[in-house]
Design a protein around this motif. Sequence first.
Motif, short mmCIF file in Angstrom:
data_model
loop_
_atom_site.label_atom_id
_atom_site.label_comp_id
_atom_site.label_asym_id
_atom_site.label_seq_id
_atom_site.Cartn_x
_atom_site.Cartn_y
_atom_site.Cartn_z
N SER A 130 58.99 17.13 64.40
CA SER A 130 59.87 16.60 65.44
C SER A 130 59.02 16.19 66.63
O SER A 130 58.10 16.90 67.00
CB SER A 130 60.89 17.64 65.88
OG SER A 130 61.46 17.25 67.12
N LYS A 131 59.36 15.07 67.23
CA LYS A 131 58.52 14.57 68.31
C LYS A 131 58.54 15.48 69.54
O LYS A 131 57.62 15.46 70.33
CB LYS A 131 58.96 13.16 68.68
CG LYS A 131 58.82 12.26 67.47
CD LYS A 131 58.73 10.82 67.82
CE LYS A 131 58.77 9.94 66.60
NZ LYS A 131 57.55 9.97 65.81
N VAL A 132 59.59 16.29 69.69
CA VAL A 132 59.63 17.14 70.88
C VAL A 132 58.58 18.25 70.80
O VAL A 132 58.32 18.92 71.78
CB VAL A 132 61.02 17.77 71.13
CG1 VAL A 132 62.04 16.68 71.33
CG2 VAL A 132 61.43 18.68 70.01
N HIS A 133 57.99 18.45 69.62
CA HIS A 133 56.94 19.46 69.52
C HIS A 133 55.58 18.93 69.97
O HIS A 133 54.60 19.66 69.95
CB HIS A 133 56.81 19.93 68.05
CG HIS A 133 57.99 20.68 67.57
ND1 HIS A 133 58.70 21.55 68.35
CD2 HIS A 133 58.61 20.68 66.37
CE1 HIS A 133 59.69 22.05 67.66
NE2 HIS A 133 59.66 21.56 66.45
N PHE A 151 54.13 18.24 72.79
CA PHE A 151 53.41 18.94 73.85
C PHE A 151 52.95 20.32 73.41
O PHE A 151 51.86 20.75 73.74
CB PHE A 151 54.29 19.08 75.09
CG PHE A 151 54.73 17.77 75.63
CD1 PHE A 151 56.06 17.43 75.68
CD2 PHE A 151 53.79 16.85 76.06
CE1 PHE A 151 56.45 16.21 76.16
CE2 PHE A 151 54.18 15.62 76.54
CZ PHE A 151 55.52 15.30 76.59
N LYS A 152 53.83 21.01 72.67
CA LYS A 152 53.49 22.36 72.23
C LYS A 152 52.26 22.32 71.32
O LYS A 152 51.30 23.05 71.52
CB LYS A 152 54.69 22.96 71.49
CG LYS A 152 54.42 24.33 70.91
CD LYS A 152 55.54 24.77 69.99
CE LYS A 152 55.55 23.95 68.74
NZ LYS A 152 55.90 24.68 67.53
N GLN A 182 50.08 19.94 70.97
CA GLN A 182 48.93 19.44 71.73
C GLN A 182 48.28 20.56 72.52
O GLN A 182 47.06 20.73 72.52
CB GLN A 182 49.38 18.33 72.68
CG GLN A 182 48.26 17.73 73.48
CD GLN A 182 48.75 16.83 74.59
OE1 GLN A 182 49.82 17.04 75.16
NE2 GLN A 182 47.97 15.82 74.92
N ARG A 183 49.12 21.36 73.18
CA ARG A 183 48.57 22.47 73.98
C ARG A 183 47.85 23.47 73.09
O ARG A 183 46.77 23.95 73.41
CB ARG A 183 49.73 23.15 74.73
CG ARG A 183 49.30 24.19 75.73
CD ARG A 183 48.37 23.66 76.80
NE ARG A 183 48.71 22.31 77.21
CZ ARG A 183 49.74 21.99 77.97
NH1 ARG A 183 50.52 22.93 78.44
NH2 ARG A 183 49.98 20.73 78.28
N LEU A 184 48.43 23.79 71.92
CA LEU A 184 47.80 24.75 71.03
C LEU A 184 46.44 24.25 70.54
O LEU A 184 45.49 25.02 70.43
CB LEU A 184 48.72 25.05 69.84
CG LEU A 184 49.92 25.94 70.20
CD1 LEU A 184 50.92 25.99 69.05
CD2 LEU A 184 49.45 27.35 70.52
N ILE A 237 48.14 12.26 73.01
CA ILE A 237 49.32 11.50 72.61
C ILE A 237 48.93 10.03 72.75
O ILE A 237 48.61 9.57 73.86
CB ILE A 237 50.51 11.85 73.53
CG1 ILE A 237 50.87 13.32 73.35
CG2 ILE A 237 51.70 10.97 73.22
CD1 ILE A 237 51.90 13.83 74.31
N ILE A 288 50.17 7.76 75.73
CA ILE A 288 49.64 8.11 77.06
C ILE A 288 48.19 7.66 77.19
O ILE A 288 47.79 7.08 78.20
CB ILE A 288 49.74 9.62 77.29
CG1 ILE A 288 51.20 10.07 77.30
CG2 ILE A 288 49.04 10.01 78.57
CD1 ILE A 288 51.90 9.83 78.59
N LEU A 317 59.79 10.43 75.17
CA LEU A 317 60.25 11.77 75.47
C LEU A 317 60.44 11.87 76.98
O LEU A 317 59.53 11.54 77.74
CB LEU A 317 59.20 12.81 75.04
CG LEU A 317 58.92 12.92 73.55
CD1 LEU A 317 57.85 13.96 73.29
CD2 LEU A 317 60.17 13.27 72.78
N ILE A 369 63.00 18.96 77.01
CA ILE A 369 62.48 17.66 76.58
C ILE A 369 63.62 16.92 75.91
O ILE A 369 64.35 17.51 75.12
CB ILE A 369 61.33 17.81 75.56
CG1 ILE A 369 60.22 18.70 76.13
CG2 ILE A 369 60.77 16.45 75.19
CD1 ILE A 369 59.16 19.03 75.10
#
Lengths: 419, 198
Positions: free
Chosen positions: A248-251, A253-254, A256-258, A271, A274, B124, B143
């Motif tokens: 899912s695209k909402v993951h 940031f999560k 990426q951070r990991l 991303i 960006i 997003l 989000i």
Amino acid sequence: MKVIALVFSSLLNRKFTTGLTVFTIGLSVFLLLGVERVRTETRHGFTNAISATDLIVGARSGSVQLLLYSIFHIGNATNNISYDSYQYITNMRGVDWVIPLSLGDSHRGFRVVGTTDEFFDRYKYSRERPLEFIHGAPFTDIYHAVLGAEAAAQLGYQVGDPLVVAHGTGSVNVLKHEDKPFSVSGILGRTGTPLDRAVFIPLEGITAIHIDWSQGVPVPSQVVDAESVRELELMPESVTTLLVGLTSKVHAFKVQRLVNEFPSEPLLAIIPGIALQELWRVMSVAEKALIGISVMVILVGLAGMMTAILTSLNERRREIAILRSVGARPVDIFSLLMAESIVLVVAGIAWGVCILHLLIVLFAPMLQQSWGIVIKAGMLSSKEWYMILNIIGLAIVIGIVPGYRAYRYSLNDGLSVRT
Amino acid sequence: MEKIIVRNTSLKIIRLWLFTCCTLTLVSCGIETPQSTNEVASMQPRELEWSELMPKDYDPNRVIADVDISEFSDSDPRALRYSKMLREAWSDAPVVSQLDGQNVKIPGFAVPIEYDEKNVSQFLLVPYFGACIHSPAPPSNQIINVQSGDTGINPDSIWDPIWVTGVLRTERLNTEAGDASYSIESAVIEPYIESTID
């Protein structure tokens, strides 16, 4: 319309000056439109190079640098990613698919990319367009190679032709892997992206050609021939970059951070959308400077036109007197000179657009081959029309100066010229 | 005599032309307003705060409630373990299902997902600028996955805040992992201008 006819006959009377003025304005318009077109097409090419990929992962460097070397094959990686990290990321929660890319080799100036055959199914460009094979198929053997459209066209290879991979990414390489030749298994259709200039081989192929090398050079005492290599473990110890798709695209940031905080290896996840915008921000300074200079050149061209008309006015006082004698009012003389400016600028713009299209037709193939930038000689875009209208508007404003002087001459001279 | 008649005629022509231009401008302005009042009349969007997207009883800090993390330095492995637990808790962030189907208006920043050089068609929406570089990242219930409708975003303007208006959906994506998220389709996008009136 009589005004236009008068303007034309007046201008044709001074063919040489008129021609020079139109030519100068044409060149300046060509410069402005050319810069704008190259800028737009380059942006289009870069933006459409990759689609439907949520993250790009590489060794820790900078986001723009990672984007440039992984997708556009500009620059090089600072380090590789270990195979263990690649496997870990593949098994991370939220990750749907991972495609590894291995960079560092080339073939006659075209970058060689080691990857898995999943690449040809998963990679999308330009709004989720998939890759297509126009000849042959993806690799089924470790010594198979798939060519991008431009690479195949320039090298003149067909399916089944042999190919020797060279070590390093220069356009001419001295160290080659001649003992392990590849053969072309497929050729991709044209995408208008850097993939057209790439040569794809399996990850196992990259390992195979380096198996008897140590620290970047072949070691004679350890030579393993091409066939014996097949017996050995061919999964690589490291890869250069990973293309990651998430459940899912909402993951984004999560995950990426990991990856960015991965404890066992310094990694970077970006991303693509960006990173691309960051690239444009860097380039926008140069773009604005180029456009600014082009606008200055247009102003210089128009000023030159105004000077040319003004200097010709002195010799045309007799012409103005004749026109007055047949009933032209001073205001008509004014509008005649204004119309002259407009006609000259419109002719210059038409000439500039012609030069633009001519040079695009002549040089676009060369630009595509060397830089991968596709420039089309199509219709003018709305932004280009907007620029042209602004130039005509400027011409009207500038035309006031000689128009007014002619108006004054016609008032002072009356029906006979006192020179 | 003729000249006077000609001058009057040309003046009349100029007056007529000016009148036509003014009328056309007013008419085109007039055409726009009835449409927008129709939209407003049918579904008034509700201005949403980001905190409303989080269930009221949800406390992600619960997992480390009995630990004083201020004792640890950043590189202490226990700190890393606890921040990982926090992050896992954030990633299981539940959604407020009562918001499903509501027409909402919410401000935020866009992170482009699907785009070309002229338009960002999917992004997003996040509450703060630089969600990709600031630590920590927003949890999944802060989000929104937005598909822009007819009004897209110019890719060069993604650094600016925007108002997104549309029907909010809460999707259950991956039930075993508890993933759920908010999305909006056919969003209307407007720039966010900070008002100095308070």
